[in-house]
Scaffold this motif. Structure first.
Motif, mmCIF file in Angstrom:
data_model
loop_
_atom_site.group_PDB
_atom_site.id
_atom_site.type_symbol
_atom_site.label_atom_id
_atom_site.label_comp_id
_atom_site.label_asym_id
_atom_site.label_seq_id
_atom_site.Cartn_x
_atom_site.Cartn_y
_atom_site.Cartn_z
ATOM 1 N N ALA A 36 11.566 11.251 5.244
ATOM 2 C CA ALA A 36 10.915 10.454 4.208
ATOM 3 C C ALA A 36 9.433 10.828 4.107
ATOM 4 C CB ALA A 36 11.059 8.967 4.513
ATOM 5 N N ARG A 37 8.953 11.001 2.865
ATOM 6 C CA ARG A 37 7.568 11.437 2.666
ATOM 7 C C ARG A 37 6.749 10.489 1.789
ATOM 8 N NH1 ARG A 37 6.774 13.823 6.678
ATOM 9 N NH2 ARG A 37 4.883 14.811 5.854
ATOM 10 N N ASN A 38 7.378 9.466 1.237
ATOM 11 C CA ASN A 38 6.637 8.500 0.417
ATOM 12 C C ASN A 38 7.219 7.103 0.635
ATOM 13 O OD1 ASN A 38 4.677 9.995 -1.559
ATOM 14 N ND2 ASN A 38 6.561 11.203 -1.593
ATOM 15 N N ALA A 39 6.337 6.114 0.702
ATOM 16 C CA ALA A 39 6.787 4.738 0.929
ATOM 17 C C ALA A 39 5.674 3.776 0.535
ATOM 18 C CB ALA A 39 7.176 4.528 2.392
ATOM 19 N N ARG A 40 6.031 2.488 0.506
ATOM 20 C CA ARG A 40 5.055 1.415 0.303
ATOM 21 C C ARG A 40 5.193 0.443 1.457
ATOM 22 N NH1 ARG A 40 2.386 1.305 -4.304
ATOM 23 N NH2 ARG A 40 1.889 -0.905 -4.170
ATOM 24 N N LEU A 41 4.068 0.104 2.067
ATOM 25 C CA LEU A 41 4.060 -0.832 3.185
ATOM 26 C C LEU A 41 3.594 -2.194 2.684
ATOM 27 C CD1 LEU A 41 4.354 -1.392 6.234
ATOM 28 C CD2 LEU A 41 1.955 -0.749 6.476
ATOM 29 N N CYS A 42 4.420 -3.215 2.897
ATOM 30 C CA CYS A 42 4.092 -4.582 2.506
ATOM 31 C C CYS A 42 3.896 -5.413 3.772
ATOM 32 C CB CYS A 42 5.212 -5.195 1.666
ATOM 33 S SG CYS A 42 5.645 -4.230 0.199
ATOM 34 N N ILE A 43 2.793 -6.130 3.842
ATOM 35 C CA ILE A 43 2.515 -7.015 4.974
ATOM 36 C C ILE A 43 2.575 -8.441 4.468
ATOM 37 C CG2 ILE A 43 0.861 -7.677 6.750
ATOM 38 C CD1 ILE A 43 -0.172 -4.837 6.745
ATOM 39 N N TRP A 76 0.846 -1.191 0.000
ATOM 40 C CA TRP A 76 0.000 0.000 0.000
ATOM 41 C C TRP A 76 0.883 1.242 0.000
ATOM 42 C CZ3 TRP A 76 -0.773 -4.416 2.751
ATOM 43 C CH2 TRP A 76 -1.970 -5.101 2.505
ATOM 44 N N GLY A 77 0.534 2.196 -0.859
ATOM 45 C CA GLY A 77 1.286 3.435 -0.937
ATOM 46 C C GLY A 77 0.928 4.373 0.214
ATOM 47 N N LEU A 78 1.938 4.997 0.802
ATOM 48 C CA LEU A 78 1.756 5.909 1.924
ATOM 49 C C LEU A 78 2.414 7.244 1.618
ATOM 50 C CD1 LEU A 78 2.606 3.481 4.882
ATOM 51 C CD2 LEU A 78 0.348 4.011 3.942
ATOM 52 N N GLY A 79 1.742 8.324 2.002
ATOM 53 C CA GLY A 79 2.282 9.666 1.837
ATOM 54 C C GLY A 79 2.886 10.197 3.128
ATOM 55 N N GLY A 80 3.247 11.467 3.101
ATOM 56 C CA GLY A 80 3.928 12.070 4.238
ATOM 57 C C GLY A 80 3.119 12.045 5.522
ATOM 58 N N ARG A 81 1.824 12.388 5.455
ATOM 59 C CA ARG A 81 0.994 12.407 6.660
ATOM 60 C C ARG A 81 0.776 10.997 7.204
ATOM 61 N NH1 ARG A 81 -1.844 17.052 7.855
ATOM 62 N NH2 ARG A 81 -3.570 15.870 8.744
ATOM 63 N N ASP A 82 0.722 10.000 6.310
ATOM 64 C CA ASP A 82 0.597 8.617 6.761
ATOM 65 C C ASP A 82 1.848 8.190 7.526
ATOM 66 O OD1 ASP A 82 -1.825 8.481 5.269
ATOM 67 O OD2 ASP A 82 -0.663 8.050 3.471
ATOM 68 N N LEU A 83 3.020 8.540 6.994
ATOM 69 C CA LEU A 83 4.273 8.180 7.653
ATOM 70 C C LEU A 83 4.414 8.915 8.986
ATOM 71 C CD1 LEU A 83 6.724 8.120 4.601
ATOM 72 C CD2 LEU A 83 5.527 6.209 5.677
ATOM 73 N N ASP A 84 3.957 10.178 9.033
ATOM 74 C CA ASP A 84 3.993 10.915 10.307
ATOM 75 C C ASP A 84 3.116 10.226 11.359
ATOM 76 O OD1 ASP A 84 5.754 12.816 9.400
ATOM 77 O OD2 ASP A 84 4.211 14.258 8.847
ATOM 78 N N ALA A 85 1.980 9.696 10.921
ATOM 79 C CA ALA A 85 1.097 8.993 11.858
ATOM 80 C C ALA A 85 1.784 7.745 12.402
ATOM 81 C CB ALA A 85 -0.217 8.631 11.165
#
Length: 471
Positions: free
Chosen positions: A285-292, A209-218
């Motif tokens: 970091a402001r963009n990432a992908r989370l793999c479960i 799932w793609g995550l943005g800056g606010r998601d990573l801050d959370a």
């Protein structure tokens, strides 16, 4: 003009395939013949679905499991050393997909009976049309996944894959149609198979799932609130609820953040070390992908860095029970006023005393329409009868609810973080909700109650004070 016989006799070829045993079908499928793998799916669909229903009683979920199992089988077909064992090999894949599916779901049983209907065992007999439709959906889903993988190939590779695998031309015919040597066709197919195997493996092994800056801050904030006690593994984790929220707690406070990016993620309990590494090492970091995956989570940053953390196989506490449904007092003030006032108190703090936890008294005053912060760290550490210096600062507030003043002793670090973790602009409004000086308080953004922090007040120790307000 070359007209391939296999292309003209496609129906006859499919009829012949139905008469071939599994062993020969596997060999043909390994060579890339789509019709052969389609026949393997048709033959083993019922077995795969019976196994899937043992893990997922809802038919739609079982169909999803079968689909994922067939895609996995297609990707890993080259690993099957004994073609005669295709059936048991596929069954093992379905069971593994079922275990992964079960881990991603809540431990709470699914409610199957609605409107007074009694739950019962599914009928052992299904209409042939329904079964055929399900088989068709699974096959179409597998083909769709393969088509998505083919789309990443270069044009030359896509041409040979389309002609050889999808339209049935052999090596000689494909070479003639493209006007290239047979060796070139074989080389392009080899390279295309490597790419397809890699692309399909990423689709099967993990969901991303793609995550943005606010998601990573959370996630960073959740890791900060999570317990760091190694003996309390279940609390040293971040809970992805499966409903779009992430949750963490250290038993003194609770962080809950709901974001659209988390909505499609399954329920998972991930070690907080993932968020701490993100916070401490990759703060920008402001963009990432989370793999479960099956046993761990992996966060892949846009810059190429990766972080991994284990999944925690424990039941998370029922955090929703500690959030009150009603509040006696609701005070609203600007985010900037909160942070500036806390910074001012920090500058007047002086030297901290060992073994004494700093406190700030939060005075909510509906009559005066303001919130007052009193820094009384020195008061808490003063000897009995000693007059301790106090600094106070106040700022305006409006009240949606409450008529009586409330005074609560708060950890100033926790209080500041409860404001900052909302990630608001200075002019944005923060709502503070409270019931009494010894019950938890809640902070959230006005109009955006899906993200909030619940904090337990400290014990109050009142001492004689001197000093005045600062504004």
């Amino acid at each position: 003009m070359l007209v391939p016989c296999g292309h003209l006799d496609k129906r006859n070829v499919e009829a012949e395939i139905e008469l071939i045993g599994d062993t020969k079908l596997v060999i043909k499928a390994k060579r890339g013949e789509r019709a052969a793998f389609d026949e393997l799916m048709r033959r083993h669909y019922d077995l795969a679905r019976r196994i899937a229903l043992g893990f997922a009683p809802i038919p739609e979920d079982a169909d999803d499991l079968v689909q994922e199992a067939f895609v996995t089988a297609y990707v890993r077909l080259h690993q099957l050393k004994d073609p005669e064992c295709f059936g048991p090999w596929l069954a093992a894949i379905v069971r593994n997909e079922g275990r992964m599916w079960y881990r991603r779901r809540s431990v709470q049983p699914v409610l199957l009976a609605l409107d007074g209907d009694e739950p019962g065992d599914p009928s052992p007999i299904e209409h042939a049309s329904v079964r055929t439709a399900r088989e068709s959906v699974v096959r179409d889903s597998v083909r769709e996944a393969i088509a998505d993988a083919i789309s990443v190939l270069c044009s030359q590779q896509r041409q040979v894959v389309r002609l050889h695998y999808l339209e049935g031309y052999d090596y000689t015919e494909t070479a003639s149609l493209l006007n290239v040597p047979i060796a070139a066709v074989r080389g392009r197919l080899d390279r295309a198979r490597d790419v397809l195997r890699r692309e399909l493996s990423e689709m099967v092994i993990s969901k991303a799932w793609g995550l943005g800056g606010r998601d990573l801050d959370a996630i960073r904030a959740a890791a900060t609130v999570a317990s760091s006690d190694p003996d309390r593994q279940v609390l040293n984790a971040i809970l992805f609820t499966g409903k779009g929220q992430i949750v963490s707690t250290d038993t003194h406070r609770l962080f809950v953040c709901k974001r659209e990016s988390f909505a499609e993620m399954p329920r998972a309990l991930i070690s907080a070390q993932l968020g701490r590494e993100l916070r401490d090492t990759y703060a920008d970091a402001r963009n990432a992908r989370l793999c479960i995956e099956e046993n761990e989570a992996m966060l892949r940053l846009a810059e190429g860095w990766e972080m991994r953390a284990p999944l925690i196989d424990e039941v998370y506490p029922d955090w929703e029970k500690i959030v009150p449904a009603e509040w006696m007092s609701r005070a609203i003030a600007k985010c900037g006023d909160w942070l500036q006032s806390l910074a001012l108190l920090s500058r007047h703090n002086g030297n901290e005393t060992d073994n004494v936890l700093p406190r700030v008294l939060v005075v909510i005053s509906p009559v005066d329409q303001r919130i007052t912060l009193r820094q009384d760290h020195q008061a808490a550490s003063a000897a009995p009868g000693e007059i301790a210096h106090e600094v106070s600062v106040w700022f305006p507030a409006r009240f949606e609810q409450g008529e009586q003043d409330l005074i609560m002793a708060m950890n100033p670090v926790y209080l500041e973080q409860s404001i900052r973790f909302l990630a608001l602009e200075p002019d944005a409004e923060v709502e503070l909700c409270a019931n009494s000086h010894y019950n938890p308080i809640l902070t959230r953004s006005v109009g955006e109650g899906d993200t909030f922090i619940v904090t337990m007040p400290m014990r109050r120790v009142d001492r004689p004070r001197s000093g005045g307000d600062v504004r």
